[in-house]
Write a protein that holds these residues in place. Structure first.
Motif, PDB file in Angstrom:
ATOM      1  N   MET A  29      -1.375  29.030  10.783  1.00 29.74           N
ATOM      2  CA  MET A  29      -1.658  29.849  11.971  1.00 29.74           C
ATOM      3  C   MET A  29      -2.773  30.840  11.638  1.00 29.74           C
ATOM      4  SD  MET A  29       1.987  31.900  12.116  1.00 29.74           S
ATOM      5  CE  MET A  29       3.081  30.564  11.651  1.00 29.74           C
ATOM      6  N   LEU A  59      -2.191  36.559  13.424  1.00 28.29           N
ATOM      7  CA  LEU A  59      -0.781  36.277  13.725  1.00 28.29           C
ATOM      8  C   LEU A  59       0.082  36.417  12.477  1.00 28.29           C
ATOM      9  CD1 LEU A  59       1.458  35.434  15.643  1.00 28.29           C
ATOM     10  CD2 LEU A  59       0.748  33.049  15.365  1.00 28.29           C
ATOM     11  N   ASN A  98      -5.298  29.667   9.031  1.00 35.83           N
ATOM     12  CA  ASN A  98      -6.335  28.712   9.451  1.00 35.83           C
ATOM     13  C   ASN A  98      -7.675  29.413   9.644  1.00 35.83           C
ATOM     14  OD1 ASN A  98      -4.516  26.644   9.399  1.00 35.83           O
ATOM     15  ND2 ASN A  98      -4.208  26.548  11.602  1.00 35.83           N
ATOM     16  N   ASP A 157       7.602  24.263  12.253  1.00 32.70           N
ATOM     17  CA  ASP A 157       7.247  23.091  13.059  1.00 32.70           C
ATOM     18  C   ASP A 157       8.321  22.014  12.888  1.00 32.70           C
ATOM     19  OD1 ASP A 157       5.801  21.701  14.909  1.00 32.70           O
ATOM     20  OD2 ASP A 157       4.133  21.209  13.592  1.00 32.70           O
ATOM     21  N   GLY A 214       7.524  29.425  11.043  1.00 32.86           N
ATOM     22  CA  GLY A 214       6.658  28.558  11.840  1.00 32.86           C
ATOM     23  C   GLY A 214       6.687  27.170  11.239  1.00 32.86           C
TER      24      GLY A 214
END
Length: 239
Positions: free
Chosen positions: A98, A102, A125, A30, A28
């Motif tokens: 995240m 997840l 998070n 980004d 992830g």
């Protein structure tokens, strides 16, 4: 000219748990800022930047190319740990930014990719409890935790190392330790108190909503009332 990249306080803290010469995957990723930051600082590090969505994947390719790091960072499009293969010899996994549920599902679905992984650095998070529970149940020992406040948000970072073969260490955490973090409870910082004061108010509001519902969920009510009590206890010794 040596290029530099500014990383957020949260992600800089995440990178501090990677060893020199790390061979890691950032899942992830980004824009791939985190692996670029690491590889610019440490020329012996190498990384795989995994991204599930086409837009961020293209952004990651551009970032890596901009910093001339194509030899050090391999950007891949795919879901979770499925971007990895046996030849990669990845030692560390980073999953940051995240939700805890997840992160847990990414680890669960990618378990076959974790055979050679010795460290996982997770920054959920929300719902860090889910991540801690997964570590405890899957042969990883929580070795470090930290909590960071940035831009009026509070983030928990959990580091877990794989047990060595034959190691009998079993971390039996209480429900409270899974919620608050066993190490964060031992060393309560201002960020810890700020986070749980906010969570206390949120939990009170949830309890009020459950009580007002046409059909009251007694099981949920009991759970949140119990957690409210735990939070109150955790906040009691604030200086």
């Amino acid at each position: 000219m040596t290029q530099t990249l500014n990383l957020s306080k949260r992600l800089t803290m995440v990178t501090s748990f990677l060893p020199k010469g790390a061979a890691f995957a950032d899942i992830g990723s980004d824009h791939a800022y985190l692996p670029c930051y690491v590889c610019l600082k440490d020329q012996t590090a190498r990384a795989i930047a995994g991204e599930v969505n086409e837009g961020p994947y293209q952004s990651a390719l551009k970032t890596v190319s901009h910093y001339h790091l194509n030899e050090a960072i391999d950007v891949r499009l795919g879901n979770g740990l499925q971007v990895l293969n046996e030849q990669d010899k990845v030692d560390q996994i980073v999953i940051a930014g995240m939700g805890g549920a997840l992160i847990k599902s990414i680890l669960e679905e990618g378990q076959t990719k974790l055979d050679n992984v010795t460290r996982i650095i997770a920054q959920p998070n929300i719902d860090a409890r889910n991540v801690r529970k997964w570590f405890v149940d899957n042969n990883f020992i929580i070795t470090s935790e930290t909590i960071v406040e940035e831009n009026q948000h509070i983030y928990e970072i959990i580091v877990a190392d794989k047990k060595e073969n034959g190691t009998l260490i079993r971390q039996d955490f209480t429900k409270q330790q899974l919620l608050f973090g066993p190490m964060l409870m031992e060393n309560k910082t201002k960020a810890f108190y700020d986070k749980w004061k906010s969570e206390y108010e949120k939990t009170k509001r949830i309890i009020e909503q459950i009580k007002k519902a046409t059909v009251m969920d007694k099981q949920k009510l009991n759970q949140f009332e119990e957690e409210l009590l735990w939070i109150k206890e955790a906040l009691e010794n604030e200086a």
